[in-house]
Structure formats: structure tokens, C-alpha cells
Design a protein around this motif. Structure first.
Motif, PDB file in Angstrom:
ATOM      1  N   LYS A 115      16.589 -16.481 -35.825  1.00 14.24           N
ATOM      2  CA  LYS A 115      14.915 -16.339 -36.245  1.00 14.24           C
ATOM      3  C   LYS A 115      15.560 -14.780 -36.855  1.00 14.24           C
ATOM      4  CE  LYS A 115      13.244 -18.938 -32.515  1.00 14.24           C
ATOM      5  NZ  LYS A 115      12.778 -18.350 -31.168  1.00 14.24           N
ATOM      6  N   SER A 116      16.050 -13.900 -36.561  1.00 19.09           N
ATOM      7  CA  SER A 116      15.873 -12.199 -37.310  1.00 19.09           C
ATOM      8  C   SER A 116      17.450 -12.384 -37.717  1.00 19.09           C
ATOM      9  CB  SER A 116      16.440 -11.713 -35.605  1.00 19.09           C
ATOM     10  OG  SER A 116      14.716 -12.116 -35.316  1.00 19.09           O
ATOM     11  N   ILE A 117      17.564 -10.851 -38.722  1.00 20.01           N
ATOM     12  CA  ILE A 117      18.900 -11.158 -39.042  1.00 20.01           C
ATOM     13  C   ILE A 117      19.471 -10.056 -38.563  1.00 20.01           C
ATOM     14  CG2 ILE A 117      18.612 -12.957 -41.159  1.00 20.01           C
ATOM     15  CD1 ILE A 117      18.141  -9.970 -42.798  1.00 20.01           C
ATOM     16  N   ALA A 118      20.606  -9.515 -38.342  1.00 22.21           N
ATOM     17  CA  ALA A 118      20.740  -7.859 -38.593  1.00 22.21           C
ATOM     18  C   ALA A 118      22.010  -7.417 -39.705  1.00 22.21           C
ATOM     19  CB  ALA A 118      21.666  -7.930 -37.496  1.00 22.21           C
ATOM     20  N   VAL A 129      21.227   0.869 -38.672  1.00 15.69           N
ATOM     21  CA  VAL A 129      21.577  -0.476 -37.772  1.00 15.69           C
ATOM     22  C   VAL A 129      19.659  -1.339 -38.061  1.00 15.69           C
ATOM     23  CG1 VAL A 129      21.548  -2.314 -36.682  1.00 15.69           C
ATOM     24  CG2 VAL A 129      23.809  -0.856 -37.000  1.00 15.69           C
ATOM     25  N   GLY A 130      19.414  -2.412 -38.738  1.00 14.95           N
ATOM     26  CA  GLY A 130      18.215  -2.852 -38.818  1.00 14.95           C
ATOM     27  C   GLY A 130      18.125  -4.468 -38.608  1.00 14.95           C
ATOM     28  N   VAL A 131      17.710  -5.054 -37.901  1.00 16.51           N
ATOM     29  CA  VAL A 131      16.854  -6.052 -37.338  1.00 16.51           C
ATOM     30  C   VAL A 131      16.041  -6.656 -38.081  1.00 16.51           C
ATOM     31  CG1 VAL A 131      16.413  -8.201 -35.715  1.00 16.51           C
ATOM     32  CG2 VAL A 131      18.227  -6.330 -35.163  1.00 16.51           C
ATOM     33  N   GLY A 137       9.441 -11.030 -42.319  1.00 15.42           N
ATOM     34  CA  GLY A 137       9.564 -10.424 -42.996  1.00 15.42           C
ATOM     35  C   GLY A 137       9.984  -8.678 -42.842  1.00 15.42           C
ATOM     36  N   LYS A 138       9.846  -7.957 -41.748  1.00 16.10           N
ATOM     37  CA  LYS A 138       9.249  -7.484 -41.104  1.00 16.10           C
ATOM     38  C   LYS A 138      10.481  -6.411 -40.167  1.00 16.10           C
ATOM     39  CE  LYS A 138       5.324  -5.959 -43.237  1.00 16.10           C
ATOM     40  NZ  LYS A 138       4.826  -5.785 -44.591  1.00 16.10           N
ATOM     41  N   GLU A 139      10.834  -5.182 -40.813  1.00 15.47           N
ATOM     42  CA  GLU A 139      11.801  -4.573 -40.026  1.00 15.47           C
ATOM     43  C   GLU A 139      11.572  -4.330 -38.722  1.00 15.47           C
ATOM     44  OE1 GLU A 139      15.162  -1.851 -41.720  1.00 15.47           O
ATOM     45  OE2 GLU A 139      14.170  -0.352 -40.309  1.00 15.47           O
ATOM     46  N   ARG A 140      11.828  -4.803 -37.774  1.00 14.91           N
ATOM     47  CA  ARG A 140      11.435  -4.301 -36.197  1.00 14.91           C
ATOM     48  C   ARG A 140      12.515  -4.027 -35.196  1.00 14.91           C
ATOM     49  NH1 ARG A 140      13.027  -7.362 -31.537  1.00 14.91           N
ATOM     50  NH2 ARG A 140      13.856  -9.041 -33.077  1.00 14.91           N
ATOM     51  N   ILE A 141      13.364  -3.299 -35.544  1.00 14.62           N
ATOM     52  CA  ILE A 141      14.217  -2.539 -35.023  1.00 14.62           C
ATOM     53  C   ILE A 141      15.495  -1.582 -36.026  1.00 14.62           C
ATOM     54  CG2 ILE A 141      16.551  -2.781 -32.818  1.00 14.62           C
ATOM     55  CD1 ILE A 141      15.584  -4.933 -32.038  1.00 14.62           C
ATOM     56  N   ASN A 177      20.718  -5.942 -27.616  1.00 12.09           N
ATOM     57  CA  ASN A 177      19.931  -7.029 -27.795  1.00 12.09           C
ATOM     58  C   ASN A 177      18.117  -6.729 -28.475  1.00 12.09           C
ATOM     59  OD1 ASN A 177      17.832  -9.211 -26.636  1.00 12.09           O
ATOM     60  ND2 ASN A 177      19.325  -8.958 -24.667  1.00 12.09           N
ATOM     61  N   ALA A 178      18.883  -7.567 -29.951  1.00  6.11           N
ATOM     62  CA  ALA A 178      17.955  -7.568 -30.848  1.00  6.11           C
ATOM     63  C   ALA A 178      16.605  -8.644 -30.488  1.00  6.11           C
ATOM     64  CB  ALA A 178      18.699  -8.441 -32.262  1.00  6.11           C
ATOM     65  N   ALA A 179      16.689  -9.511 -29.274  1.00  4.12           N
ATOM     66  CA  ALA A 179      15.552 -10.107 -28.512  1.00  4.12           C
ATOM     67  C   ALA A 179      14.296  -8.688 -27.819  1.00  4.12           C
ATOM     68  CB  ALA A 179      15.297 -11.187 -28.145  1.00  4.12           C
TER      69      ALA A 179
END
Length: 392
Positions: A115-118, A129-131, A137-141, A177-179
């Protein structure tokens, strides 16, 4: 290099067998003939690079392929994209990204069950580092001052470490934890030094060290990593002298104990059983003890980035072909029976061109999640391109 079907000659042995005797399964059979090889994104004037041999660029559901693209000659500035395997539709998920080199690109990887990419890279002078989530399509982290290494596509955890050329305060192993966005320190560099004081004294003396390039096991209960020191470097990330990197330490996160130290890194990857590590020269390492066994009857490759198929029945690696009656500038993709004594070369190509990065791109072959496809980078022309080999 156009799409092609590789003709491979089979030596068929006729042997008198007793009635009801069963023929041993040949896991290489689907790869011996009828293998179709083609670019993932054909007819594009750009580099397309999958990141490394430790993880597949194909999403867990098989729908998308994740890769880094660049139109720069050196391949060190670009974007992270996904491409629909069926339709060819592409989506840009990360823009305007500088990377360390064209060897590992943005260290882009699938996480959170696809569901995401890092990823990591540099933008406006800041390494981070981004997630990014696929649905928005938005950079959430966004985590500054860190780099990322390999988690597991169906898990939420991404290992973090400080840039090896200038870790600053980030010398320890953290898990993101990317979630949830939570970051937890699970092991310190000082604890590693205390566990193996003689080795650290020999390799690094009293130089400060940091944990580098941590790779999580399939169930995330274990991790292995290198150590790095920038004590005598100029802090340039794009240099072979950026840091001194040594060793392979395996640690049980769940039990909070060290498992083994190996003096050389090689090119290790976890096998799907979560206990075995495959390393160069088709060497298998027991992660609980550090005991090593070489798979019998398989060639010693040069270059050699090995990994295992999802069912553990096959091993794969790449090699320069000068040891196999070819040119040093040619590379081959080797698929081997994990029991030993049998292998095939499914492709061979000139790999001396492509992205002119200070650290060049290598093929880094890796299986798809269902084991039916093999992805690898090819630098036979102006552009380094991601290819896929598919069995019948």
C-alpha cells in the motif's frame, strides 16, 4: 537488447529405472527453455533501475513494478515510479530526488502490504527517508538525517540508520513503523562494540562507528548489518572513501541477543525460511550460529549478488562472464538448484555502458513474489534498463 526467447540446449539422459521409480523434481525445468526476456518499460529515453537483489520490485499483488528513473547521464537525479504490468500505465510517486549513486538508486521498496513505498535520497541539501502511499501519491512520512535499508513488503517496519559518511547523532539501529510513523531504537552501536570488543578494536580502534545497512529477516525478528566509520574521510557521500565499512553482525531483535559476527560482508540476503542467509559463492549461513556451508557443485561467480526464490528451491545470482568463456564486460544471470549440482544461465549481455555513476549499476537479479519472473538491470546501451525474464 530486444525481447527474446533464450534457446537452451538440454542434455537428456536415458537411464534404466526400476518400475514405479519417481523422477526427482527439477526446479530448474521452467527456466531451461522458453524463457522470454524483455524491458519492463521499453522505448523510453531514460534509465530505469530496480534497487537491489534483496527485494523484488514487483508489488506483493503482482500488479505494479517499482523502479527509479533518471534522464541524467550519471543517473543520480530522478524520480521513483510504478508501472502497471498489464496496461503499462505509469505513475510518478517521488519527484526531484538526488540519490547516492545508480547502484542502489533511491533504495525504493514496497511496504505495508504494497500500500506504500519507502525510499531515501537528497532534496535541497537534506538527506531523508520518505514514505508515500499509493492511494494518494503523497509523501506521508518525512524523516530527515536518516537513510533506509530493507524491510519486508508485507510488513510495516523499515530499518533506519544515519548516513554512513556523516551519521551525526544517528549511530544506532532504528525501526520505523511506516503505518504509524513511530520510530524505535532497537540496538545501539555501543552495544555491538561491547559484544565484540576485540574485533572492533582490530578494525576500528577507538574511532566512532555507526550501524550501517541493516536488513530485516522475513518475520522481522532478526536483522543483519555492517558497521561504518567516517573517522578518516571527508564526508563526501559519493566517494569510495565516504566511510570504512566492515563486518556482518546478526542480531535477534525479539530476544535482544547477538547471534554471530562474520568478518567480511560479501553480498548477503535472507532466504524465505527466515533462518538461512545466502551469501557469495552460493554459501548458506545459519543465522542462529553463523555456521557456513557452500552449496555443492555450483560455480563461484564474480560480482555475485545472490538471493533465493520465494519457495526456497532456487538460488539466483549475477556474474561477470570472464570466468565462463566470455568477456569481463559481459554479465550473466545464473539460476541454480538450491540443492546444488545444477544451474542454468538464462541471459548474458554487455553491461559496460548505461548510467555513468561513480558507482555503476549491477544486474542485481531477484525473483517476483510468485517466483515466475526474474528482474534485473541491464547496462548494454546508453540507458540502464530494468528487464524481466518470465518462464512459461
Amino acid at each position: 537488447m530486444p525481447p527474446k526467447t533464450i534457446p537452451l540446449l538440454l542434455a537428456l539422459l536415458s537411464t534404466a529405472l526400476p518400475l514405479r521409480a519417481e523422477t526427482p523434481e527439477d526446479p530448474l525445468a521452467p527456466w531451461r527453455s522458453g524463457v522470454t526476456i524483455k524491458p519492463v518499460a521499453p522505448d523510453q529515453q531514460r534509465h530505469s533501475i530496480h534497487t537491489y537483489f534483496n527485494l523484488s520490485p514487483e508489488s506483493p499483488d503482482g500488479k505494479w513494478v517499482l523502479f527509479y528513473t533518471s534522464t541524467a547521464v550519471d543517473g543520480q537525479h530522478g524520480e521513483v515510479r510504478i508501472r502497471n504490468r498489464a496496461s503499462g500505465e505509469e505513475r510518478v510517486l517521488v519527484e526531484n530526488l538526488d540519490v547516492e549513486d545508480a547502484h542502489r538508486a533511491a533504495c525504493q521498496q514496497w511496504i505495508c502490504k504494497g500500500k506504500s513505498i519507502a525510499y531515501h535520497g537528497e532534496r535541497n541539501g537534506e538527506w531523508f527517508v520518505g514514505v508515500t502511499d499509493l492511494d494518494t501519491g503523497k509523501e506521508r512520512i518525512h524523516i530527515p538525517g536518516r537513510l533506509s535499508c530493507w524491510g519486508q513488503p508485507n510488513g510495516d517496519l523499515v530499518p533506519l540508520y544515519g548516513p554512513h559518511w556523516n551519521p551525526g547523532p544517528h549511530r544506532d539501529l532504528e525501526l520505523l513503523n511506516a503505518a504509524t510513523g513511530e520510530i524505535q531504537t532497537v540496538l545501539t552501536a555501543d552495544a555491538a562494540r561491547a559484544a565484540y570488543p576485540d574485533w572492533f578494536a582490530k578494525q576500528y580502534g577507538d574511532q566512532p562507528v555507526s550501524i550501517f545497512f541493516p536488513i530485516l529477516s522475513p518475520d522481522a525478528s532478526k536483522v543483519f548489518f555492517k558497521l561504518a566509520s567516517n573517522g578518516h574521510t571527508n564526508g563526501n557521500p559519493r566517494s569510495k572513501g565516504a566511510s570504512a565499512r566492515e563486518g556482518l553482525i546478526c542480531y535477534n531483535i525479539a530476544e535482544k541477543r547477538f547471534l554471530f559476527l562474520r568478518s567480511s560482508w560479501g553480498h548477503p540476503a535472507w532466504c524465505p525460511d527466515g533462518t538461512t542467509i545466502v551469501n557469495t559463492a552460493f554459501t548458506l549461513i545459519d543465522s542462529n550460529t553463523g555456521k557456513e556451508n557452500r552449496v555443492p557443485g555450483l560455480p563461484v561467480c564474480r560480482g555475485d549478488h545472490p538471493s533465493a526464490s520465494p519457495d526456497g528451491k532456487l538460488l539466483i545470482t549475477d556474474s561477470t562472464m570472464d570466468k565462463f568463456e566470455g568477456k569481463a564486460t559481459d554479465w550473466g544471470i545464473f539460476v541454480a538448484d538450491a540443492r546444488g549440482n545444477s544451474h542454468v544461465v538464462i541471459d548474458q549481455f554487455d553491461n559496460s555502458h548505461g548510467a555513468r555513476s561513480w558507482r555503476v549499476s549491477h544486474p542485481h537479479p531477484v525473483f517476483s513474489p510468485d517466483g515466475k519472473r526474474i528482474y534485473f538491470n541491464v547496462s548494454s546501451g546508453q540507458w540502464t534498463q530494468l528487464y524481466v525474464a518470465e518462464r512459461q
